[in-house]
Design a protein around this motif. Structure first.
Motif, mmCIF file in Angstrom:
data_model
loop_
_atom_site.group_PDB
_atom_site.id
_atom_site.type_symbol
_atom_site.label_atom_id
_atom_site.label_comp_id
_atom_site.label_asym_id
_atom_site.label_seq_id
_atom_site.Cartn_x
_atom_site.Cartn_y
_atom_site.Cartn_z
ATOM 1 N N GLU A 295 0.819 -1.359 0.120
ATOM 2 C CA GLU A 295 -0.011 -0.026 0.033
ATOM 3 C C GLU A 295 0.878 1.167 -0.016
ATOM 4 O O GLU A 295 0.533 2.140 -0.764
ATOM 5 N N LEU A 296 1.897 1.335 0.751
ATOM 6 C CA LEU A 296 2.659 2.429 1.025
ATOM 7 C C LEU A 296 3.714 2.653 -0.357
ATOM 8 O O LEU A 296 3.631 3.834 -0.958
ATOM 9 N N GLU A 297 3.953 1.464 -0.972
ATOM 10 C CA GLU A 297 4.495 1.930 -2.380
ATOM 11 C C GLU A 297 3.791 2.379 -3.454
ATOM 12 O O GLU A 297 4.091 2.873 -4.340
ATOM 13 N N THR A 298 2.381 1.668 -3.523
ATOM 14 C CA THR A 298 1.415 2.244 -4.339
ATOM 15 C C THR A 298 1.273 3.805 -4.102
ATOM 16 O O THR A 298 1.162 4.337 -5.251
ATOM 17 N N VAL B 162 1.996 6.574 -7.166
ATOM 18 C CA VAL B 162 0.949 7.205 -7.729
ATOM 19 C C VAL B 162 1.120 8.977 -7.425
ATOM 20 O O VAL B 162 0.983 9.473 -8.259
ATOM 21 N N GLU B 163 1.739 8.944 -6.252
ATOM 22 C CA GLU B 163 1.936 10.479 -6.111
ATOM 23 C C GLU B 163 3.450 10.854 -6.501
ATOM 24 O O GLU B 163 3.937 12.065 -6.451
ATOM 25 N N ASN B 164 4.213 9.963 -7.204
ATOM 26 C CA ASN B 164 5.582 10.080 -7.601
ATOM 27 C C ASN B 164 6.407 10.707 -6.657
ATOM 28 O O ASN B 164 7.150 11.748 -6.874
ATOM 29 N N ARG B 165 6.482 10.286 -5.404
ATOM 30 C CA ARG B 165 7.183 10.674 -4.332
ATOM 31 C C ARG B 165 7.884 9.600 -3.832
ATOM 32 O O ARG B 165 7.380 8.353 -3.842
ATOM 33 N N PRO B 166 8.996 9.555 -3.213
ATOM 34 C CA PRO B 166 9.974 8.561 -2.477
ATOM 35 C C PRO B 166 8.949 8.046 -1.481
ATOM 36 O O PRO B 166 8.535 8.746 -0.842
ATOM 37 N N VAL B 167 9.036 6.671 -1.303
ATOM 38 C CA VAL B 167 8.563 6.085 0.065
ATOM 39 C C VAL B 167 8.890 6.953 1.187
ATOM 40 O O VAL B 167 8.281 7.145 2.227
ATOM 41 N N SER B 168 10.218 7.195 1.281
ATOM 42 C CA SER B 168 10.709 7.708 2.576
ATOM 43 C C SER B 168 10.034 9.053 2.868
ATOM 44 O O SER B 168 9.749 9.628 3.990
ATOM 45 N N GLU B 169 9.610 10.031 1.821
ATOM 46 C CA GLU B 169 8.956 11.083 1.950
ATOM 47 C C GLU B 169 7.499 10.893 2.416
ATOM 48 O O GLU B 169 6.918 11.651 3.141
#
Length: 68
Positions: free
Chosen positions: A18-21, A25-32
């Protein structure tokens, strides 16, 4: 500003997907995404009267311990 601190979290496979999705979708790094979620959670706690009361109690207990 302090230097960043690396931390490790464990997620279920479902949470990770879910986090990776969301990040994709938001075109942002997971860490962000994680940092934004943490900042939001901390801000909510700061506004929560029950949390604030518990925090004050903990501070008072620590102060009493230091005075002994």
């Amino acid at each position: 500003m302090k230097s960043p601190k690396a931390m490790t979290i464990r997620l279920s496979e479902e949470q990770a997907e879910e986090l990776e999705t969301v990040a994709t979708v938001e075109n942002r790094p997971v860490s962000e995404i994680i940092r934004a979620a943490i900042a939001s959670h901390v801000e909510q706690r700061k506004q929560d009267p029950t949390f604030q009361s518990s925090l004050r109690d903990r501070i008072l207990r620590a102060q009493r311990l230091l005075q002994k």
